[in-house]
Design a protein around this motif. Structure first.
Motif, PDB file in Angstrom:
ATOM      1  N   LEU A 257       0.833  -1.204   0.000  1.00  0.00           N
ATOM      2  CA  LEU A 257       0.000   0.000   0.000  1.00  0.00           C
ATOM      3  C   LEU A 257       0.867   1.254   0.000  1.00  0.00           C
ATOM      4  O   LEU A 257       0.562   2.241  -0.684  1.00  0.00           O
ATOM      5  CB  LEU A 257      -0.933  -0.001   1.206  1.00  0.00           C
ATOM      6  CG  LEU A 257      -2.082  -1.015   1.182  1.00  0.00           C
ATOM      7  CD1 LEU A 257      -2.775  -1.074   2.535  1.00  0.00           C
ATOM      8  CD2 LEU A 257      -3.094  -0.670   0.089  1.00  0.00           C
ATOM      9  N   GLN A 258       1.954   1.240   0.766  1.00  0.00           N
ATOM     10  CA  GLN A 258       2.858   2.387   0.799  1.00  0.00           C
ATOM     11  C   GLN A 258       3.538   2.588  -0.548  1.00  0.00           C
ATOM     12  O   GLN A 258       3.744   3.731  -0.995  1.00  0.00           O
ATOM     13  CB  GLN A 258       3.892   2.203   1.902  1.00  0.00           C
ATOM     14  CG  GLN A 258       3.318   2.309   3.307  1.00  0.00           C
ATOM     15  CD  GLN A 258       4.295   1.899   4.381  1.00  0.00           C
ATOM     16  OE1 GLN A 258       5.399   1.449   4.098  1.00  0.00           O
ATOM     17  NE2 GLN A 258       3.889   2.057   5.634  1.00  0.00           N
ATOM     18  N   ASP A 259       3.884   1.476  -1.215  1.00  0.00           N
ATOM     19  CA  ASP A 259       4.493   1.578  -2.544  1.00  0.00           C
ATOM     20  C   ASP A 259       3.517   2.220  -3.532  1.00  0.00           C
ATOM     21  O   ASP A 259       3.913   3.083  -4.336  1.00  0.00           O
ATOM     22  CB  ASP A 259       4.906   0.192  -3.041  1.00  0.00           C
ATOM     23  CG  ASP A 259       6.117  -0.360  -2.295  1.00  0.00           C
ATOM     24  OD1 ASP A 259       6.796   0.437  -1.632  1.00  0.00           O
ATOM     25  OD2 ASP A 259       6.351  -1.582  -2.366  1.00  0.00           O
ATOM     26  N   VAL A 260       2.260   1.791  -3.472  1.00  0.00           N
ATOM     27  CA  VAL A 260       1.259   2.369  -4.380  1.00  0.00           C
ATOM     28  C   VAL A 260       1.068   3.845  -4.069  1.00  0.00           C
ATOM     29  O   VAL A 260       0.955   4.676  -4.983  1.00  0.00           O
ATOM     30  CB  VAL A 260      -0.071   1.598  -4.264  1.00  0.00           C
ATOM     31  CG1 VAL A 260      -1.168   2.316  -5.061  1.00  0.00           C
ATOM     32  CG2 VAL A 260       0.079   0.175  -4.780  1.00  0.00           C
ATOM     33  N   GLU A 261       1.059   4.194  -2.791  1.00  0.00           N
ATOM     34  CA  GLU A 261       0.897   5.599  -2.411  1.00  0.00           C
ATOM     35  C   GLU A 261       2.057   6.438  -2.948  1.00  0.00           C
ATOM     36  O   GLU A 261       1.857   7.559  -3.454  1.00  0.00           O
ATOM     37  CB  GLU A 261       0.815   5.722  -0.897  1.00  0.00           C
ATOM     38  CG  GLU A 261       0.491   7.124  -0.415  1.00  0.00           C
ATOM     39  CD  GLU A 261       0.194   7.174   1.064  1.00  0.00           C
ATOM     40  OE1 GLU A 261      -0.508   8.106   1.490  1.00  0.00           O
ATOM     41  OE2 GLU A 261       0.661   6.284   1.801  1.00  0.00           O
ATOM     42  N   ALA A 262       3.262   5.909  -2.859  1.00  0.00           N
ATOM     43  CA  ALA A 262       4.430   6.634  -3.387  1.00  0.00           C
ATOM     44  C   ALA A 262       4.342   6.772  -4.900  1.00  0.00           C
ATOM     45  O   ALA A 262       4.668   7.830  -5.467  1.00  0.00           O
ATOM     46  CB  ALA A 262       5.711   5.905  -2.994  1.00  0.00           C
ATOM     47  N   GLY A 299      -9.117   9.429  -8.875  1.00  0.00           N
ATOM     48  CA  GLY A 299      -9.928   8.218  -8.764  1.00  0.00           C
ATOM     49  C   GLY A 299      -9.137   7.042  -8.212  1.00  0.00           C
ATOM     50  O   GLY A 299      -9.650   6.262  -7.396  1.00  0.00           O
ATOM     51  N   LEU A 300      -7.886   6.908  -8.643  1.00  0.00           N
ATOM     52  CA  LEU A 300      -7.043   5.833  -8.141  1.00  0.00           C
ATOM     53  C   LEU A 300      -6.755   6.018  -6.659  1.00  0.00           C
ATOM     54  O   LEU A 300      -6.689   5.044  -5.897  1.00  0.00           O
ATOM     55  CB  LEU A 300      -5.732   5.788  -8.931  1.00  0.00           C
ATOM     56  CG  LEU A 300      -5.862   5.411 -10.407  1.00  0.00           C
ATOM     57  CD1 LEU A 300      -4.541   5.611 -11.126  1.00  0.00           C
ATOM     58  CD2 LEU A 300      -6.329   3.964 -10.560  1.00  0.00           C
ATOM     59  N   ARG A 301      -6.609   7.278  -6.242  1.00  0.00           N
ATOM     60  CA  ARG A 301      -6.349   7.530  -4.824  1.00  0.00           C
ATOM     61  C   ARG A 301      -7.558   7.174  -3.968  1.00  0.00           C
ATOM     62  O   ARG A 301      -7.405   6.711  -2.831  1.00  0.00           O
ATOM     63  CB  ARG A 301      -5.952   8.992  -4.627  1.00  0.00           C
ATOM     64  CG  ARG A 301      -5.532   9.307  -3.200  1.00  0.00           C
ATOM     65  CD  ARG A 301      -4.792  10.618  -3.089  1.00  0.00           C
ATOM     66  NE  ARG A 301      -3.388  10.473  -3.525  1.00  0.00           N
ATOM     67  CZ  ARG A 301      -2.929  10.930  -4.655  1.00  0.00           C
ATOM     68  NH1 ARG A 301      -3.712  11.560  -5.483  1.00  0.00           N
ATOM     69  NH2 ARG A 301      -1.654  10.775  -4.979  1.00  0.00           N
ATOM     70  N   ALA A 327      -1.453  -2.049 -11.135  1.00  0.00           N
ATOM     71  CA  ALA A 327      -1.367  -2.080 -12.603  1.00  0.00           C
ATOM     72  C   ALA A 327      -2.015  -0.852 -13.213  1.00  0.00           C
ATOM     73  O   ALA A 327      -1.515  -0.283 -14.198  1.00  0.00           O
ATOM     74  CB  ALA A 327      -2.018  -3.355 -13.130  1.00  0.00           C
ATOM     75  N   ASP A 328      -3.139  -0.416 -12.639  1.00  0.00           N
ATOM     76  CA  ASP A 328      -3.833   0.762 -13.165  1.00  0.00           C
ATOM     77  C   ASP A 328      -3.011   2.030 -12.965  1.00  0.00           C
ATOM     78  O   ASP A 328      -3.059   2.954 -13.805  1.00  0.00           O
ATOM     79  CB  ASP A 328      -5.205   0.906 -12.503  1.00  0.00           C
ATOM     80  CG  ASP A 328      -6.194  -0.154 -12.981  1.00  0.00           C
ATOM     81  OD1 ASP A 328      -5.910  -0.803 -14.009  1.00  0.00           O
ATOM     82  OD2 ASP A 328      -7.245  -0.332 -12.330  1.00  0.00           O
TER      83      ASP A 328
END
Length: 420
Positions: A257-262, A299-301, A327-328
């Motif tokens: 989750l942290q990686d996606v947030e970054a 939207g992704l956030r 992926a998105d």
């Protein structure tokens, strides 16, 4: 709190009071500079959205309070307001009265060694404050000397101060039985520094999404024991051990989750550049044909926040759902880059046309015929198309080519004339 289910405090219904004494009026008590950092760092963790998430107004910090009167009123107020969790933390010198009752007293700035019961906060009084709270769970953290010292004169051989201050539905963490350490040169005192480290880094071996008090204690105990330092103690009742003060940052889902947030933060920057490029092209180029650019990051956030909320509630998001979001984010970044390049292309073409027009203008000037009427007229038409917005790019291409060809023909004619 449901049985055997890790849970974070309800931010609106929880209160924290952080008390620390780093400097003293009486020279009998050495200064503890790390205590102020303890308060700042622990408050930051408790109020962080990546920690307990308490509103700042629900976390009271009392640094170097002069006496126990103001401290007692702050704890009493927090105890009355807290419905879910009440957390009280103290760091400073803990002193025993060493008399018949042998009480632990928590020193304040103006505490006098000869009058501990009246100038310091008695642990017995603190216990009463906690008892009066209607909070479902009460947490007491003592980072001071003698916090877990056995008192055989007043209790059985197995009793200790942490049991003496224990209350129903509570968790007590105590730094040491004897001397608690505050090593020189360290940002924090030893015990609190370890607490903060584990809260920040998490525990890889723990399977839960949230870092429970029990998991926190076990990791701190193992770390300090492994380094040969004084060992902390804990005592708890009911399901208080399942209270968490932060997500388990070392859990693979939290790391993902942290990686996606970054990566979403990086996507924000990419999409901001794309938006700026599109806006500039639409402003400068007539009929650019650019499709409208709609940033995907918001939207992704929202999707990420939903997964984070699930994780903060102790529930594990499905890895397939997290993978699809990841992926998105990748696809959105690639799409934004393609749109940016497309938006920059007309401006790049206009820039090349300007350079070409200026180059042949210099050629004409060098040859001495730049100001001839036909050449000047063609140059002015091209210049106006290129420098007055919005630029009609097809017309500008045609006009620049006409101006260039006029210069080429005029130079050839001049060479022919010179050869005669």
């Amino acid at each position: 709190m449901s049985e055997h289910q890790p849970v974070l405090p309800d931010p609106a219904a929880s209160r924290a009071v952080l008390i620390g004494t780093s400097s003293y009026t009486d020279p009998a008590f050495p200064a503890l500079p790390g205590v102020e950092n303890n308060l700042d760092d622990l408050a930051r963790m408790l109020t962080s959205p990546h920690g307990a998430g308490l509103p700042p107004e629900n976390c009271v910090v009392l640094h170097d309070p002069p006496d126990q009167i103001g401290v007692g009123s702050q704890i009493t107020r927090a105890a009355a307001e807290a419905e879910d969790v009440l957390l009280v933390y103290y760091a400073g010198h803990g002193e025993m009265t060493w008399d018949k009752k042998n009480e632990l007293c928590l020193t304040m700035r103006d505490t006098m060694p000869d009058s501990l019961r009246t100038s310091a906060l008695r642990c017995e009084d603190l216990r009463h404050y906690l008892h009066r709270s209607r909070a479902r769970t009460r947490v007491l953290i003592l980072d001071c000397c003698y916090a877990a010292r056995e008192l055989p004169d007043t209790m059985s051989a197995s009793s200790s101060v942490i049991e003496h201050v224990g209350v129903k539905g509570a968790y007590v963490l105590a730094a040491a039985y004897g001397k608690a350490l505050a090593p020189a040169g360290m940002r924090n005192t030893l015990f609190t520094g370890e607490l903060l480290r584990v809260l920040d880094e998490g525990v890889p071996a723990e399977p839960t999404m949230l870092l429970t008090l029990d998991a926190l204690f076990r990791e701190v105990l193992a770390s300090l024991r492994g380094q040969g330092h004084p060992e902390p103690s804990c005592n708890h009742s009911n399901n208080a051990a399942w209270l968490a003060l932060a997500p388990n940052a070392a859990h693979k889902i939290h790391r993902a989750l942290q990686d996606v947030e970054a990566r979403l933060a990086e996507l924000d920057e990419v999409e901001a550049r794309t938006t700026a490029a599109c806006d500039l092209t639409i402003d400068r180029i007539k009929d650019s044909g650019l499709p409208p650019f709609v940033p995907a990051a918001p939207g992704l956030r929202q999707r990420l926040k939903a997964l984070q909320a699930m994780a903060m509630g102790g529930r594990r998001p499905e890895e397939a759902v997290l993978g699809a979001l990841d992926a998105d984010v990748t696809d959105a970044g690639a799409a934004a880059e393609r749109q940016r390049l497309r938006a920059e292309e007309p401006l790049a073409t206009r820039h090349e046309l300007r350079q070409r027009l200026d180059l042949y203008r210099l050629v004409a000037a060098k040859e001495g015929f730049a100001e001839e009427i036909d050449l000047r007229r063609k140059y002015d038409v091209a210049w106006n198309l290129l420098w007055v917005k919005p630029c009609d790019l097809p017309a500008a291409v045609h006009a620049v080519e006409a101006s260039v060809q006029a210069v080429v023909r005029r130079r050839e004619r001049k060479r022919t004339e010179n050869q005669r």
